[in-house]
Design an enzyme around this catalytic site. Structure first.
Site, PDB file in Angstrom:
ATOM      1  N   ASP A 149       0.837  -1.189   0.000  1.00  0.00           N
ATOM      2  CA  ASP A 149       0.000   0.000   0.000  1.00  0.00           C
ATOM      3  C   ASP A 149       0.882   1.252   0.000  1.00  0.00           C
ATOM      4  O   ASP A 149       1.751   1.419   0.854  1.00  0.00           O
ATOM      5  CB  ASP A 149      -0.891  -0.020   1.248  1.00  0.00           C
ATOM      6  CG  ASP A 149      -1.928   1.076   1.250  1.00  0.00           C
ATOM      7  OD1 ASP A 149      -2.834   1.024   0.407  1.00  0.00           O
ATOM      8  OD2 ASP A 149      -1.822   1.984   2.100  1.00  0.00           O
ATOM      9  N   ASN A 150       0.668   2.115  -0.989  1.00  0.00           N
ATOM     10  CA  ASN A 150       1.364   3.413  -1.057  1.00  0.00           C
ATOM     11  C   ASN A 150       2.882   3.307  -0.870  1.00  0.00           C
ATOM     12  O   ASN A 150       3.458   4.010  -0.021  1.00  0.00           O
ATOM     13  CB  ASN A 150       0.788   4.374  -0.013  1.00  0.00           C
ATOM     14  CG  ASN A 150      -0.580   4.893  -0.395  1.00  0.00           C
ATOM     15  OD1 ASN A 150      -0.912   5.000  -1.565  1.00  0.00           O
ATOM     16  ND2 ASN A 150      -1.385   5.203   0.601  1.00  0.00           N
ATOM     17  N   GLU A 171       1.378  -0.606  -5.148  1.00  0.00           N
ATOM     18  CA  GLU A 171       0.154   0.180  -5.337  1.00  0.00           C
ATOM     19  C   GLU A 171       0.558   1.648  -5.290  1.00  0.00           C
ATOM     20  O   GLU A 171       0.461   2.315  -4.270  1.00  0.00           O
ATOM     21  CB  GLU A 171      -0.881  -0.138  -4.254  1.00  0.00           C
ATOM     22  CG  GLU A 171      -2.238   0.507  -4.514  1.00  0.00           C
ATOM     23  CD  GLU A 171      -2.608   1.592  -3.496  1.00  0.00           C
ATOM     24  OE1 GLU A 171      -3.707   2.150  -3.612  1.00  0.00           O
ATOM     25  OE2 GLU A 171      -1.794   1.882  -2.595  1.00  0.00           O
ATOM     26  N   TYR A 201     -14.733   0.854   5.336  1.00  0.00           N
ATOM     27  CA  TYR A 201     -15.232   1.430   6.579  1.00  0.00           C
ATOM     28  C   TYR A 201     -16.371   0.635   7.213  1.00  0.00           C
ATOM     29  O   TYR A 201     -16.796   0.962   8.321  1.00  0.00           O
ATOM     30  CB  TYR A 201     -15.713   2.869   6.332  1.00  0.00           C
ATOM     31  CG  TYR A 201     -14.696   3.704   5.600  1.00  0.00           C
ATOM     32  CD1 TYR A 201     -13.521   4.106   6.227  1.00  0.00           C
ATOM     33  CD2 TYR A 201     -14.895   4.073   4.272  1.00  0.00           C
ATOM     34  CE1 TYR A 201     -12.573   4.858   5.558  1.00  0.00           C
ATOM     35  CE2 TYR A 201     -13.950   4.830   3.592  1.00  0.00           C
ATOM     36  CZ  TYR A 201     -12.790   5.217   4.231  1.00  0.00           C
ATOM     37  OH  TYR A 201     -11.850   5.959   3.557  1.00  0.00           O
TER      38      TYR A 201
END
Length: 703
Positions: free
Chosen positions: A426-427, A455, A566
């Site tokens: 991620d990132n 990513e 969420y």
């Protein structure tokens, strides 16, 4: 694997400590090995060899391929005067054994040479180009001209014999291999025969073939060696399916509205359906404990209720951090069972590596120096001004890099030991490149088959650099490339020089991204974008629910409403079964067909074999891929209407050579989507759109 609970309730794993290299002062060394003294200036060599390609950042990084994947090595090779030169690519395998591949002069006026190479095993290879003087070709050229003009005839014949005698003396050959050269020498030295008759055996096909395989080489001049990393096929080819484990099996009480989380056990029950659709990788978003402090509510609201699960990207709580599993999902035993079930079904397990920390992550208390302190003494949360993500603290790699490196390495090993073979990161562009270079290379020492997907939806320079430092795969801009011209421009870049270090992964949507094209294109758009992603590049992926065409966005945001980041989601998969109330409303059969086509046609497993074809309509795109496997040629042609709202009729004009066909030759075009077959040639009419199918995937066969 033994799991011990410490006094703080965290799960810890006993693995060897991974310590990044540090110098005497305790500072982190930026290299993975001791720096070498500067190399002396490289001499040019008797036969200049220049512009060797691929050469990534002047040789700082290796070129990449997978086992059996071919690519071209090119170089400029020449010499002074008019004597002949030749060139060879020398491959060195991981054991140090060398193989020679002859190069071909593809542009005589520019002295441009090329050879196609491939490797038959994984590991760290290298290649270099050797330029060399070719005495036989020099003699052949001169002898042909002079003897035809009866200039120095006898001298030329004797010089030819001397060259071939050198070839016999200086290059090892069997008796059978030497025979045609010996016969040519006898003829050249036979004064009783006419000159042309003496010359002819020296130019025989068997002599040329023997000297091509085992040439006489003078003044051999090597280029520098270039690194070449050869990896397993999954590094290039695979179909991914992404899930939030907590949603698979989640239920909501219809009376109270209270949700019950799915677990790793219930998620494992979904694996059979994923495998049956033909996917190769099941990708899990983070499964770690979720922070309670500043927890996000549904649709990214800032205040969560007491029963809201929070974002799994806000990692860490009193229950543990990145090396732990959220209690509501189960245990490591449950995770191990999930991996075993996946493997039994032919699926690899990919796990999100998201180096985000919730405010109550154990690292925050134990290592506050790993984070950025504000002037008021608080820890800085993640920001993308003016946005703030109060539930996440990003790591600061500048304060204690050695400590962070070692801890992340330990965490990664925990999951490798539990069967994870792929990490979706991620990132990664928000962390130092040198960290990723060190981490990926260090993991490769112990687990060389581990694959890393970046990513990184960011600037091209960073995306390219992540590939160069070690990431095997990268997310791309495909999600936003909609028009024909931009798609063609983009895939031309990706399949060209970029393919030597960055492998693209195409995703039509993600849990973060739902473009307007997908919001308003209807099922036709979802079929179109999946088919394009699956055939343009070897690796593609979809996010769970894609088959249900989940196209409703949260107002003002290009992501799905009621986002799984969420809250929990129950997709009621059984409703779409053949006997369910929504039977026939899922794209699962279409995805199954697409993945079946990919598996059946190895030409779709490669990237660099992509070729574009001309179509009159600016909304219709055509491309092909071609590959020969065990002597059988596999050719796929894809024609796609990029407009999901209108049916279009147009003509496709094919590059016949790219298809392995002759100009004017006809062929059978078998559409693997509909099952229809047509007799096609160079120019063909197509009709594609929402009233039928948006895409032809055509298998080309000769009559």
């Amino acid at each position: 694997m033994q799991i011990l609970d410490d006094t703080q309730g965290q799960s810890s794993h006993r693995h060897r400590q991974w310590d990044p290299p540090v110098n005497a002062a305790g500072s982190l060394n930026r290299m993975t090995a001791s720096p070498l003294p500067p190399a002396p200036p490289r001499t040019l060599g008797r036969i200049p060899v220049l512009q060797v390609s691929p050469c990534i950042e002047h040789g700082a990084f290796p070129a990449k391929s997978v086992v059996g994947e071919p690519f071209d090595v090119t170089a400029t090779v020449f010499r002074e005067g008019h004597d002949s030169v030749n060139a060879t690519v020398v491959l060195t395998d991981p054991d140090g054994r060398e193989r020679h591949v002859p190069m071909t002069l593809i542009s005589p006026g520019l002295d441009h040479w090329a050879a196609t190479i491939s490797a038959d095993r994984c590991g760290r290879w290298s290649y270099r180009v050797e330029g060399w003087a070719d005495p036989f070709s020099t003699w052949e050229h001169d002898a042909t001209l002079k003897i035809a003009a009866d200039v120095d005839t006898e001298l030329m014949l004797q010089e030819g014999a001397l060259v071939l005698e050198r070839a016999l003396a200086e290059v090892a050959r069997t008796l059978a291999q030497a025979k045609p050269l010996k016969n040519a020498i006898l003829a050249l030295r036979d004064p009783t025969r006419p000159a042309q008759a003496r010359l002819r055996p020296a130019f025989a096909d068997e002599v040329r073939a023997e000297l091509a395989r085992r040439p006489l080489r003078d003044h051999v001049s090597p280029s520098a060696s270039h690194g070449w990393l050869v990896e397993r096929e999954r590094a290039l080819y695979g179909a991914w399916y992404e899930i939030f484990a907590r949603s698979e099996g989640a239920t909501q009480d219809p009376r109270t509205g209270v949700w019950t989380s799915g677990t790793l056990v219930s998620a494992a029950r979904r694996l059979t359906a994923i495998a049956n659709m033909g996917f190769d990788v099941v990708y899990l978003t983070p499964i770690h404990p979720i922070g309670a402090v500043n927890r996000k509510g549904p649709n990214n609201t800032p205040n969560a209720g007491p029963l809201d699960p929070g974002s799994p990207y806000a990692i860490g709580s009193a229950d543990g951090g990145h090396d732990a599993i959220a209690p509501e999902l189960g245990t490591f035993a449950d995770f191990d069972s999930f991996v075993v079930q996946a493997r039994r079904l032919g699926l690899e397990v990919a796990l999100d590596l998201a180096l985000n920390c919730a405010p109550d992550h154990p690292w925050v208390g134990a290592h506050p120096e790993w984070f950025t302190m504000r002037a008021d003494g608080t820890i800085a949360c993640a920001e993308n001004p003016p946005k703030k993500y109060e539930d996440v603290y990003p790591l600061n790699f500048d304060n204690d890099p050695a400590g962070i490196y070692a801890e992340v390495r330990r965490v990664v090993q925990v999951w490798i030991d539990h069967g994870v073979t792929i990490f979706r990161v991620d990132n990664p562009h928000t962390k130092p490149l040198e960290f990723w270079q060190w981490l990926i290379s260090d993991v490769a020492v112990q687990a060389p088959g581990v694959i890393w997907l970046a990513e990184a939806f960011t600037r091209p320079a960073m995306m390219h650099a992540l590939g160069k430092v070690g990431f095997q795969q990268s997310y791309t801009y495909y999600t936003w490339r909609i028009q024909k011209w931009e798609l063609q421009e983009y895939v031309t870049e990706l399949a060209g020089e970029t393919a030597t270090y960055m492998r693209p992964s195409f995703w039509p949507t993600t849990h973060d991204i739902l473009t307007p094209f997908m919001q308003y294109g209807g099922p036709t758009a979802w079929k179109l974008r999946a088919a394009l992603a699956a055939t343009l590049v070897p690796t593609y992926g979809i996010y769970a629910g894609y088959e249900l065409v989940e196209d409703v966005a949260r107002p003002g945001v290009e992501e799905q409403i009621d986002n799984e980041k969420y809250q929990l989601k129950d997709r009621h998969w059984s409703d779409y079964d053949d006997t369910g109330p929504k039977a026939g409303q899922s794209l699962a059969p279409y995805l199954t067909m697409i993945n079946g086509i990919r598996r059946a046609h190895p030409c779709l497993h490669w990237l660099r074999n992509l070729r574009l074809h001309h179509v009159d309509d600016e909304n219709v795109m055509a491309f092909s891929k071609r590959r020969t496997v065990e002597g059988r040629e596999d050719v796929i042609l894809v024609v796609a209407n990029l407009d999901p709202h209108a049916t279009r009729e147009t003509y496709v004009h094919l590059d016949m050579a790219a298809l392995g066909l002759s100009q004017g030759e006809g062929f059978v075009a078998h559409d693997l989507i509909t099952g229809a077959s047509w007799h096609w040639g160079e120019h063909n009419f197509v009709r594609l759109g929402p009233d039928g199918e948006p895409v032809h995937i055509i298998h080309i066969r000769r009559f």
